[in-house]
Design a protein around this motif. Structure first.
Motif, PDB file in Angstrom:
ATOM      1  N   LEU A 146       0.871  -1.162   0.000  1.00 54.81           N
ATOM      2  CA  LEU A 146       0.000   0.000   0.000  1.00 54.81           C
ATOM      3  C   LEU A 146       0.911   1.216   0.000  1.00 54.81           C
ATOM      4  CD1 LEU A 146      -3.066   0.339   0.220  1.00 54.81           C
ATOM      5  CD2 LEU A 146      -2.822   0.355   2.678  1.00 54.81           C
ATOM      6  N   ILE A 147       1.056   1.861  -1.154  1.00 52.31           N
ATOM      7  CA  ILE A 147       1.973   2.997  -1.248  1.00 52.31           C
ATOM      8  C   ILE A 147       1.160   4.272  -1.182  1.00 52.31           C
ATOM      9  CG2 ILE A 147       3.858   4.011  -2.574  1.00 52.31           C
ATOM     10  CD1 ILE A 147       4.639   1.243  -2.715  1.00 52.31           C
ATOM     11  N   PHE A 148       1.372   5.063  -0.121  1.00 51.53           N
ATOM     12  CA  PHE A 148       0.657   6.326   0.019  1.00 51.53           C
ATOM     13  C   PHE A 148       1.664   7.452  -0.039  1.00 51.53           C
ATOM     14  CE2 PHE A 148      -0.984   9.641   2.990  1.00 51.53           C
ATOM     15  CZ  PHE A 148      -2.000  10.092   2.173  1.00 51.53           C
ATOM     16  N   GLU A 149       1.514   8.343  -0.972  1.00 46.74           N
ATOM     17  CA  GLU A 149       2.429   9.473  -1.185  1.00 46.74           C
ATOM     18  C   GLU A 149       3.880   9.003  -1.206  1.00 46.74           C
ATOM     19  OE1 GLU A 149       1.195  12.211   1.891  1.00 46.74           O
ATOM     20  OE2 GLU A 149      -0.054  13.302   0.462  1.00 46.74           O
ATOM     21  N   GLY A 150       4.135   7.884  -1.872  1.00 44.09           N
ATOM     22  CA  GLY A 150       5.502   7.411  -2.031  1.00 44.09           C
ATOM     23  C   GLY A 150       6.042   6.534  -0.926  1.00 44.09           C
ATOM     24  N   ASN A 151       5.318   6.362   0.176  1.00 43.46           N
ATOM     25  CA  ASN A 151       5.788   5.517   1.269  1.00 43.46           C
ATOM     26  C   ASN A 151       4.944   4.259   1.362  1.00 43.46           C
ATOM     27  OD1 ASN A 151       7.617   7.537   2.261  1.00 43.46           O
ATOM     28  ND2 ASN A 151       5.792   8.609   2.992  1.00 43.46           N
ATOM     29  N   ASP A 152       5.604   3.121   1.633  1.00 41.52           N
ATOM     30  CA  ASP A 152       4.825   1.907   1.853  1.00 41.52           C
ATOM     31  C   ASP A 152       4.317   1.926   3.288  1.00 41.52           C
ATOM     32  OD1 ASP A 152       3.637  -0.497   1.936  1.00 41.52           O
ATOM     33  OD2 ASP A 152       5.382  -1.663   1.278  1.00 41.52           O
ATOM     34  N   ILE A 153       2.986   1.950   3.430  1.00 43.56           N
ATOM     35  CA  ILE A 153       2.445   2.019   4.789  1.00 43.56           C
ATOM     36  C   ILE A 153       1.924   0.671   5.252  1.00 43.56           C
ATOM     37  CG2 ILE A 153       1.893   4.465   4.854  1.00 43.56           C
ATOM     38  CD1 ILE A 153      -0.923   3.799   3.973  1.00 43.56           C
ATOM     39  N   ALA A 154       1.911  -0.333   4.356  1.00 44.39           N
ATOM     40  CA  ALA A 154       1.357  -1.619   4.775  1.00 44.39           C
ATOM     41  C   ALA A 154       2.322  -2.378   5.664  1.00 44.39           C
ATOM     42  CB  ALA A 154       0.995  -2.458   3.548  1.00 44.39           C
ATOM     43  N   GLY A 155       3.612  -2.355   5.309  1.00 42.86           N
ATOM     44  CA  GLY A 155       4.560  -3.159   6.050  1.00 42.86           C
ATOM     45  C   GLY A 155       5.229  -2.428   7.208  1.00 42.86           C
ATOM     46  N   ALA A 156       5.033  -1.107   7.286  1.00 39.93           N
ATOM     47  CA  ALA A 156       5.787  -0.318   8.259  1.00 39.93           C
ATOM     48  C   ALA A 156       5.353  -0.601   9.692  1.00 39.93           C
ATOM     49  CB  ALA A 156       5.609   1.164   7.952  1.00 39.93           C
ATOM     50  N   ALA A 157       6.246  -0.330  10.625  1.00 39.32           N
ATOM     51  CA  ALA A 157       5.899  -0.457  12.043  1.00 39.32           C
ATOM     52  C   ALA A 157       4.799   0.535  12.367  1.00 39.32           C
ATOM     53  CB  ALA A 157       7.134  -0.171  12.894  1.00 39.32           C
ATOM     54  N   PRO A 158       3.915   0.210  13.308  1.00 39.32           N
ATOM     55  CA  PRO A 158       2.759   1.068  13.575  1.00 39.32           C
ATOM     56  C   PRO A 158       3.124   2.528  13.831  1.00 39.32           C
ATOM     57  CG  PRO A 158       2.528  -1.005  14.745  1.00 39.32           C
ATOM     58  CD  PRO A 158       3.863  -1.040  14.081  1.00 39.32           C
ATOM     59  N   ALA A 194       5.777   4.279  12.843  1.00 36.25           N
ATOM     60  CA  ALA A 194       6.234   4.937  11.624  1.00 36.25           C
ATOM     61  C   ALA A 194       5.069   5.133  10.665  1.00 36.25           C
ATOM     62  CB  ALA A 194       7.323   4.092  10.961  1.00 36.25           C
ATOM     63  N   ALA A 195       4.218   4.110  10.572  1.00 31.31           N
ATOM     64  CA  ALA A 195       3.097   4.187   9.648  1.00 31.31           C
ATOM     65  C   ALA A 195       2.153   5.315  10.054  1.00 31.31           C
ATOM     66  CB  ALA A 195       2.345   2.858   9.622  1.00 31.31           C
ATOM     67  N   ARG A 196       1.971   5.492  11.367  1.00 33.30           N
ATOM     68  CA  ARG A 196       1.066   6.547  11.830  1.00 33.30           C
ATOM     69  C   ARG A 196       1.563   7.903  11.368  1.00 33.30           C
ATOM     70  NH1 ARG A 196       1.165   5.830  17.476  1.00 33.30           N
ATOM     71  NH2 ARG A 196       0.249   3.808  17.064  1.00 33.30           N
ATOM     72  N   GLU A 197       2.888   8.103  11.463  1.00 34.95           N
ATOM     73  CA  GLU A 197       3.490   9.363  11.023  1.00 34.95           C
ATOM     74  C   GLU A 197       3.235   9.589   9.533  1.00 34.95           C
ATOM     75  OE1 GLU A 197       5.440  12.861  11.634  1.00 34.95           O
ATOM     76  OE2 GLU A 197       4.693  11.410  13.101  1.00 34.95           O
ATOM     77  N   ARG A 198       3.452   8.509   8.740  1.00 33.26           N
ATOM     78  CA  ARG A 198       3.278   8.631   7.290  1.00 33.26           C
ATOM     79  C   ARG A 198       1.822   8.786   6.897  1.00 33.26           C
ATOM     80  NH1 ARG A 198       6.957   3.499   5.610  1.00 33.26           N
ATOM     81  NH2 ARG A 198       8.914   4.270   6.464  1.00 33.26           N
ATOM     82  N   ARG A 199       0.953   8.349   7.808  1.00 34.79           N
ATOM     83  CA  ARG A 199      -0.463   8.328   7.474  1.00 34.79           C
ATOM     84  C   ARG A 199      -1.187   9.590   7.898  1.00 34.79           C
ATOM     85  NH1 ARG A 199      -1.315   2.975   9.416  1.00 34.79           N
ATOM     86  NH2 ARG A 199      -1.424   1.729   7.534  1.00 34.79           N
ATOM     87  N   ARG A 200      -0.477  10.593   8.387  1.00 32.64           N
ATOM     88  CA  ARG A 200      -1.148  11.769   8.928  1.00 32.64           C
ATOM     89  C   ARG A 200      -2.072  12.422   7.901  1.00 32.64           C
ATOM     90  NH1 ARG A 200       2.637  16.307  11.170  1.00 32.64           N
ATOM     91  NH2 ARG A 200       3.130  14.702  12.672  1.00 32.64           N
ATOM     92  N   HIS A 201      -1.662  12.363   6.648  1.00 37.32           N
ATOM     93  CA  HIS A 201      -2.479  13.017   5.616  1.00 37.32           C
ATOM     94  C   HIS A 201      -3.539  12.108   5.028  1.00 37.32           C
ATOM     95  CE1 HIS A 201      -0.121  16.519   6.020  1.00 37.32           C
ATOM     96  NE2 HIS A 201       0.994  15.873   5.754  1.00 37.32           N
ATOM     97  N   LEU A 202      -3.698  10.960   5.672  1.00 37.03           N
ATOM     98  CA  LEU A 202      -4.722  10.019   5.238  1.00 37.03           C
ATOM     99  C   LEU A 202      -5.727   9.958   6.380  1.00 37.03           C
ATOM    100  CD1 LEU A 202      -5.552   7.717   3.299  1.00 37.03           C
ATOM    101  CD2 LEU A 202      -3.990   6.249   4.522  1.00 37.03           C
ATOM    102  N   GLN A 203      -6.958  10.293   6.138  1.00 37.61           N
ATOM    103  CA  GLN A 203      -7.925  10.320   7.239  1.00 37.61           C
ATOM    104  C   GLN A 203      -9.162   9.511   6.898  1.00 37.61           C
ATOM    105  OE1 GLN A 203      -7.784  11.467  10.366  1.00 37.61           O
ATOM    106  NE2 GLN A 203      -5.634  11.974  10.015  1.00 37.61           N
TER     107      GLN A 203
END
Lengths: 348, 336
Positions: free
Chosen positions: B86-98, B100-109
């Protein structure tokens, strides 16, 4: 005037609440012809469930007050009948009910068969009116003639509502059947006492659209076959178009317009009906809601209750409620300023 | 109200506008018996791939139990995907640690289905609106947060006085507005809207849809629009994905899918919508039966038990999405 099955006239119901007395129904009229499917449409809080409950005689005793009006069913005013007699002979027998939510309408700890057979003890069409109030208390042998006859009747109806394996369904618990099947069971249970009127309270709201189509078809076919009238309350105008012969629209406890289904969608006369039809999503068209919000029923606007949100409102609308006027054959509207032909938002 | 986003790309084509790229997204839930032993697998999502372009509205439609909410929640990270990326804005958020993923997911609501239940009944609206800023922008002081909250509240069309009310004191439509305001304080770029209009009256639904379109323009948002209401979806989405039992069975530009549905399930689904003034559905509708138990799926094509076109092949081979039509793909062996 025996042609109509149900005639509600000037029904006024209020509820005692913490904030004061809520005027939930304000002199409402409703007519259901024999064998007709009548849609009662309106947004949440418009009083459609209260009207349905008044007809069934199941308004909450502590808070609700019937202030005026008549509910004439088959020539008898239900509000003047002794409540015990009403429970024994009318409610659940002449008038039955299909609830909105098939999930919470069964008791989870009994099998479906036990619940349906229990219903038959009280409401079987074989009972005469004198027996009906007490027969349910008597124990009944599974081998008895009436038990067998009732069971046959139940199985026959389960086949009519197209349930696969009717014998097996009776042995199942409610959680073992799907939502669509539960609603089929509810329809079968509503038909069992061979009623003259079924009150269906948003029977397809909880269902998916493909299941909804199946259930609506079933309900219409069975009502037609058995010659039963249906009062179909819904907030979804699409389902009302599908199944109803005529439609009454309510707003904040007042009925605004009553017409045949064709007339309602082709020639909507009341400003509220027009705004309502305009809020439906349509392809490519613009979407307009209704400005303002539904009034509090504790302190409703005087006159026509739609007047604060109505673009045509004048002083008279704020003073007295308009009388029923005719906008065509079988088309009644309660408005001083019905929408002119060329400005109507016709959908059909 | 037709949407003015750029022309959408194909289903899995990545370009510079791609904001979310889901590849082979899979979510299986174990089915356990009373002793906790796993007795089966519920395939809520099976190999779902698509891309979302910036500024578009992608509709996810299907009946209950088809996996559309699971899809939304998996994208949000509420469920960990069993497989896929699952690549969101260039970062893989599916495999990331929770964390780190939360940080990358800030713009996803994510906007919840029932805003009444997602607001704390004992908090005033003000506190509910401040909370996301406290968590994600801990550098802001109270006055700065209050300023942002007021600006957002105005954007969603609520008076400032509502900040001092409790959730039960406002109507369902207003609760939706608060729910949206809560999300927008974080300046998201992609918003997952889970049934944003279910349970609303049509007149309120119309105002909420208009609001969603205004906000999209004002804040430059992309929507993933999960809904079972096909008439709403037709009105506002650029592209749609039709799901059936965890699989995407048809994908394409909204108009193409609605005008010429290829998959037999899509056809049945569309023919079940009542059209006021048109032919009555109950006279024409033919689909029988109900969806099978998702814990016990048929072999091959999942729709074959109810499908009018099913043949021997359908039981043996599971169909893949075929891009055989302009702007449209369908997973069916016999779709023309």
């Amino acid at each position: 005037m025996t042609s109509d099955l149900l005639r509600v006239r000037d029904l006024k119901v209020s509820f005692a609440t913490d904030g004061g007395t809520a005027q939930v129904l304000d002199h409402v009229n409703l007519t259901i012809g024999r064998g007709q499917i009548v849609g009662l449409v309106g947004e949440s809080g418009c009083g459609k469930t209260t009207l349905a409950r008044s007809i069934l005689g199941v308004l909450p005793k502590n808070s609700a007050r019937l202030e005026a009006g008549t509910i004439e069913f088959d020539g008898v005013d239900l509000l003047r009948v002794d409540p015990n007699r009403l429970a024994a002979t009318v409610r659940g027998r002449r008038i039955s009910f299909i609830p909105q939510d098939p999930f919470s309408s069964f008791n989870p700890v009994f099998t479906i068969g036990a619940q349906i057979m229990d219903l038959m003890k009280w409401k079987s069409p074989e009972l005469d009116d004198a027996d009906a109030g007490r027969s349910g208390w008597l124990p009944r042998l599974h081998g008895s003639r009436r038990y067998k006859a009732d069971r046959e009747r139940v199985l026959d109806l389960l086949r009519q509502v197209q349930l696969p394996d009717p014998e097996g369904v009776l042995k199942k618990y409610p959680h073992e059947v799907s939502g669509g099947q539960r609603q089929r069971l509810m329809i079968a249970m509503a038909l069992l006492p061979e009623p003259k009127l079924i009150i269906a309270d948003e029977p397809t709201t909880a269902l998916d659209v493909t299941i909804q189509a199946q259930i609506l078809k079933l309900l219409r076919d069975l009502a037609t076959d058995h010659g039963i009238s249906v009062l179909f309350t819904t907030h979804d105008l699409g389902t009302a178009w599908e199944i109803c012969d005529s439609i009454t629209v309510m707003y904040a406890g007042q009925e605004m317009e009553a017409a045949s289904s064709e007339g309602f969608f082709k020639r909507p006369s009341h400003p509220y009906t027009n705004r309502l039809l305009k809020s439906l999503p349509s392809r490519g068209g613009s979407l307009s809601g209704i400005p303002g919000s539904i009034p509090a029923l504790v302190d409703p606007p005087t006159g026509c209750r739609f007047n604060p949100r109505c673009e045509f409102a004048t002083d008279i609308c704020r003073q007295t409620r308009p009388e029923v006027t005719s906008a065509g054959p079988g088309h009644d509207v309660r408005c001083y300023h019905p929408v002119a032909e060329e400005k109507r938002h016709a959908l059909a | 109200m037709n949407v003015d986003a750029p022309a959408p790309t194909r289903r899995t084509q990545v370009n510079e506008r791609t904001i979310l790229d889901a590849r082979g997204l899979t979510k299986h839930f174990p089915i356990r018996n009373a002793f906790g032993w796993q007795t089966g697998v519920l395939r809520a999502l099976d190999d779902v791939s698509f891309t979302v372009d910036k500024g578009e509205i992608l509709g996810i439609v299907g009946e209950s139990g088809c996996g559309k909410s699971t899809l939304g929640k998996t994208i949000m990270g509420i469920h960990q995907p069993t497989d896929g990326s699952l690549i969101f804005e260039g970062n893989d958020i599916a495999g990331a640690a929770p964390s780190a993923a939360r940080e990358r997911r800030r713009h996803l609501q994510y906007s919840y289905q029932d805003p009444g239940a997602s607001l704390d009944p004992r908090w005033k609206i003000r506190r509910s609106l401040h909370e996301p800023l406290v968590i994600h922008h801990s550098g802001l002081n109270y006055d700065e947060r209050e300023e942002r909250v007021r600006a957002i509240l105005q954007a969603v069309g609520l008076p400032v006085g509502h900040l001092d009310l409790y959730p039960h004191e406002i109507s369902g439509g207003q609760q939706r507005r608060v729910g949206l305001a809560r999300i927008l304080t974080l300046q998201p770029s992609l918003v997952v809207l889970d049934e944003p209009t279910s349970g609303l009256d049509v007149s309120v639904q119309a105002t909420i849809l208009n609001l969603l379109m205004d906000l999209r323009k004002q804040f430059d948002l992309t929507y993933l629009f999960i809904s079972h209401d096909l008439s709403v979806v037709r009105m506002i989405c650029n592209r749609i994905a039709v799901m059936y039992l965890g699989k995407v069975v048809e994908f394409g530009e909204t108009e193409a899918v609605f005008e010429t549905p290829c998959h037999p399930y899509t056809r049945s689904l569309l023919s079940a919508i009542p059209t006021i003034g048109g032919a009555r559905v109950i006279d024409t509708f033919s689909l029988e039966g109900e969806p099978p138990n998702p814990g016990n799926l048929p072999s091959g094509c999942r729709f074959r038990n109810r499908c009018p076109m099913a043949q021997q092949t359908c039981a043996e081979v599971e169909p893949e999405l075929r891009a055989d039509w302009p702007g449209q793909e369908a997973a069916c062996h016999f779709a023309q």
